[in-house]
Structures are given as C-alpha cells and as structure tokens.
Design an enzyme around this catalytic site. Structure first.
Site, PDB file in Angstrom:
ATOM      1  N   GLU A 105       0.836  -1.207   0.000  1.00  0.00           N
ATOM      2  CA  GLU A 105       0.000   0.000   0.000  1.00  0.00           C
ATOM      3  C   GLU A 105       0.868   1.253   0.000  1.00  0.00           C
ATOM      4  O   GLU A 105       2.017   1.214   0.450  1.00  0.00           O
ATOM      5  CB  GLU A 105      -0.887   0.014   1.249  1.00  0.00           C
ATOM      6  CG  GLU A 105      -2.304  -0.448   1.032  1.00  0.00           C
ATOM      7  CD  GLU A 105      -3.161   0.528   0.234  1.00  0.00           C
ATOM      8  OE1 GLU A 105      -2.618   1.376  -0.508  1.00  0.00           O
ATOM      9  OE2 GLU A 105      -4.401   0.438   0.366  1.00  0.00           O
ATOM     10  N   ASP A 106       0.315   2.348  -0.479  1.00  0.00           N
ATOM     11  CA  ASP A 106       1.052   3.611  -0.414  1.00  0.00           C
ATOM     12  C   ASP A 106       0.839   4.297   0.935  1.00  0.00           C
ATOM     13  O   ASP A 106       1.770   4.837   1.513  1.00  0.00           O
ATOM     14  CB  ASP A 106       0.657   4.551  -1.559  1.00  0.00           C
ATOM     15  CG  ASP A 106      -0.841   4.753  -1.675  1.00  0.00           C
ATOM     16  OD1 ASP A 106      -1.596   3.864  -1.221  1.00  0.00           O
ATOM     17  OD2 ASP A 106      -1.276   5.771  -2.220  1.00  0.00           O
ATOM     18  N   ASP A 109      -4.461   5.373   6.267  1.00  0.00           N
ATOM     19  CA  ASP A 109      -5.025   6.596   6.830  1.00  0.00           C
ATOM     20  C   ASP A 109      -6.007   6.172   7.935  1.00  0.00           C
ATOM     21  O   ASP A 109      -5.581   5.892   9.054  1.00  0.00           O
ATOM     22  CB  ASP A 109      -5.714   7.315   5.655  1.00  0.00           C
ATOM     23  CG  ASP A 109      -5.925   8.787   5.888  1.00  0.00           C
ATOM     24  OD1 ASP A 109      -5.971   9.204   7.043  1.00  0.00           O
ATOM     25  OD2 ASP A 109      -6.065   9.526   4.909  1.00  0.00           O
ATOM     26  N   PHE A 158      -2.033  17.047   4.218  1.00  0.00           N
ATOM     27  CA  PHE A 158      -2.515  16.582   2.912  1.00  0.00           C
ATOM     28  C   PHE A 158      -1.318  16.351   2.004  1.00  0.00           C
ATOM     29  O   PHE A 158      -0.722  17.296   1.494  1.00  0.00           O
ATOM     30  CB  PHE A 158      -3.467  17.619   2.304  1.00  0.00           C
ATOM     31  CG  PHE A 158      -4.407  17.008   1.315  1.00  0.00           C
ATOM     32  CD1 PHE A 158      -5.777  17.067   1.509  1.00  0.00           C
ATOM     33  CD2 PHE A 158      -3.926  16.355   0.181  1.00  0.00           C
ATOM     34  CE1 PHE A 158      -6.642  16.479   0.606  1.00  0.00           C
ATOM     35  CE2 PHE A 158      -4.785  15.768  -0.723  1.00  0.00           C
ATOM     36  CZ  PHE A 158      -6.146  15.825  -0.512  1.00  0.00           C
ATOM     37  N   ARG A 171       0.214  12.345  -8.924  1.00  0.00           N
ATOM     38  CA  ARG A 171       0.747  10.993  -8.684  1.00  0.00           C
ATOM     39  C   ARG A 171       2.162  10.847  -9.238  1.00  0.00           C
ATOM     40  O   ARG A 171       2.936  10.021  -8.766  1.00  0.00           O
ATOM     41  CB  ARG A 171      -0.153   9.931  -9.339  1.00  0.00           C
ATOM     42  CG  ARG A 171      -1.558   9.834  -8.766  1.00  0.00           C
ATOM     43  CD  ARG A 171      -2.225   8.566  -9.293  1.00  0.00           C
ATOM     44  NE  ARG A 171      -3.670   8.559  -9.125  1.00  0.00           N
ATOM     45  CZ  ARG A 171      -4.315   8.138  -8.043  1.00  0.00           C
ATOM     46  NH1 ARG A 171      -3.627   7.725  -7.002  1.00  0.00           N
ATOM     47  NH2 ARG A 171      -5.629   8.139  -7.983  1.00  0.00           N
TER      48      ARG A 171
HETATM   49  C1  PRP Z   1      -5.824   5.522  -0.677  1.00  0.00           C
HETATM   50  C2  PRP Z   1      -4.675   4.574  -0.372  1.00  0.00           C
HETATM   51  C3  PRP Z   1      -5.316   3.490   0.428  1.00  0.00           C
HETATM   52  C4  PRP Z   1      -6.452   4.197   1.117  1.00  0.00           C
HETATM   53  C5  PRP Z   1      -6.050   4.465   2.533  1.00  0.00           C
HETATM   54  O1  PRP Z   1      -6.470   5.066  -1.817  1.00  0.00           O
HETATM   55  O2  PRP Z   1      -4.072   4.081  -1.533  1.00  0.00           O
HETATM   56  O3  PRP Z   1      -5.798   2.452  -0.390  1.00  0.00           O
HETATM   57  O4  PRP Z   1      -6.671   5.449   0.463  1.00  0.00           O
HETATM   58  O5  PRP Z   1      -7.065   5.145   3.207  1.00  0.00           O
HETATM   59  P1  PRP Z   1      -7.802   4.545   4.464  1.00  0.00           P
HETATM   60  O6  PRP Z   1      -6.759   3.972   5.367  1.00  0.00           O
HETATM   61  O7  PRP Z   1      -8.497   5.747   5.055  1.00  0.00           O
HETATM   62  O8  PRP Z   1      -8.785   3.511   4.002  1.00  0.00           O
HETATM   63  P2  PRP Z   1      -7.572   5.926  -2.586  1.00  0.00           P
HETATM   64  O9  PRP Z   1      -8.941   5.482  -2.118  1.00  0.00           O
HETATM   65  O10 PRP Z   1      -7.258   7.384  -2.471  1.00  0.00           O
HETATM   66  O11 PRP Z   1      -7.407   5.414  -4.074  1.00  0.00           O
HETATM   67  P3  PRP Z   1      -6.127   5.529  -5.027  1.00  0.00           P
HETATM   68  O12 PRP Z   1      -5.070   4.608  -4.473  1.00  0.00           O
HETATM   69  O13 PRP Z   1      -6.629   5.060  -6.348  1.00  0.00           O
HETATM   70  O14 PRP Z   1      -5.674   6.977  -5.031  1.00  0.00           O
END
Ligand code: PRP
Length: 186
Positions: A105-106, A109, A158, A171
């Site tokens: 994962e990146d 949150d 942010f 990105r």
């Molecule tokens: C981001 C990130 C995680 C998630 C984390 O994805 O890549 O998958 O949010 O957030 P959380 O811990 O609050 O669930 P996003 O939904 O922004 O999609 P993306 O990776 O396509 O930008």
C-alpha cells in the site's frame, strides 16, 4: 497558447525527498528478501496509489516474487471514511490459497480500506498475509492495523506525490509533498 502547468508549484513543502524514498525502498526490499528467503512471495498492490511504490519495491527484492493487482474504491460515499465499505473494482488474477502474500500500500489513513482487504484476502486462505505500506498517518486511524513493513510515519497533512493524488493529479511527482491549502480549499 495556455501556460504549461507545473505540478511542483502547488506543493508547499517537500516532506520526503525522492532520495529518501529510494533509500527506504531499498531497505524494505532487503528486509522482505531476508524474511521470505527460501519462499516465494506474492506482492498484491492496491491501485492506483501504490503503483510507483510497488514498481520500485519489487525491483529492490532479490528473491522470486509474483505480483498481482487489486483496485478498490469506497462504496457509496465520496471517501472510504464515510462508509467503511469497500468496492472491488479489480480483483486478484490468480489464486492465493496456500501462498505467502504481502499487501503493498502507499498509505494507511483511517485503516478502513486495509481492514476490509485483510478480511477479504484472509478468506482466500493464504499461507500468510502481511502488510507493507510506504506511509502511515496514525492520527486519522479508525481501526487498528498491524503493519509489518513501514516506510515513514507522517503527520496529519494533505500529502501528494509518489502515487498519491489530489483529484487524480500529482501521482507522478517523484517525492512526497504537502499540498498548498489554496489548491484544495479554493
Ligand atoms: C488511498 C490509499 C489506500 C487508502 C487508505 O487510496 O491508496 O488504499 O486510500 O485510506 P484509508 O486507510 O483511510 O482507508 P484511494 O482510495 O485514495 O485510491 P487511489 O489509491 O486510487 O488513489
């Protein structure tokens, strides 16, 4: 002709420079290679944000790996946080039953996305399931997640870049930066 837009102009500060990210990715790759020595791990990347991290991490790992890609989005609301329910837009391509799986994962949150994914993937009976995330933002956590491999803990700001977006932009920045507030408030 329209003036070219420079994404970097929208960044207030660079939180993690590219060199620091690359050094950390190399370190994580070494740890994964050592921990899974003699085994073959399946890296499951959660699109889209983890794409650069996945691409760099897999090349920092020296043992055999397979890769698979999933894409998820929140169900109903505009953010995952609003519902805690996750919709699978792209599922695994291959079975993970009896395999060693590492989720890539990146950012974590609230933890709701991974909380859902962990349950979903555990239901497919992998031999093991671990979590690797480049960023952790613990200030916003709603559910506890045990992180096995962590790049950086970051403050509640942010952030964009190295896969992370705002409105699908930024990105492609090679660093993690903090967005200027006027970009998302005005
Ligand atoms: C981001 C990130 C995680 C998630 C984390 O994805 O890549 O998958 O949010 O957030 P959380 O811990 O609050 O669930 P996003 O939904 O922004 O999609 P993306 O990776 O396509 O930008």
């Amino acid at each position: 002709m329209a003036r070219p837009v420079d994404l970097q102009d929208d960044v207030a500060t660079v939180l993690i420079p590219s060199e620091q990210i690359q050094a950390k990715v190399a370190e994580l790759g070494t740890r994964v290679s050592s921990d899974y020595a003699g085994r073959e791990v399946i890296l499951v990347s959660v699109l889209k944000g983890s794409l650069p991290f996945m691409a760099d991490l897999m090349r920092a790992i020296t043992i055999p790996v397979q890769i698979d890609l999933m894409e998820v989005s929140s169900y109903g609301g505009t953010t995952t946080e609003s519902t805690g329910l996750v919709r699978i837009l792209k599922d695994l391509s291959s079975s993970i039953e009896g395999k060693d799986v590492l989720i890539v994962e990146d950012i974590i949150d609230t933890g709701l996305t991974l909380n859902y994914l962990i349950r979903y993937l555990r239901g497919k009976n992998p031999a093991s399931l671990r979590i690797c995330t480049l960023l952790d933002k613990p200030a916003r956590r709603l559910v506890e997640i045990a992180i096995d491999y962590l790049g950086f803990t970051i403050p509640d700001q942010f952030v964009v870049g190295y896969g992370l977006d705002y409105g699908e932009r930024y990105r492609n920045l090679p660093f993690i930066g903090v967005l200027r507030p006027e970009v998302y408030s005005g």
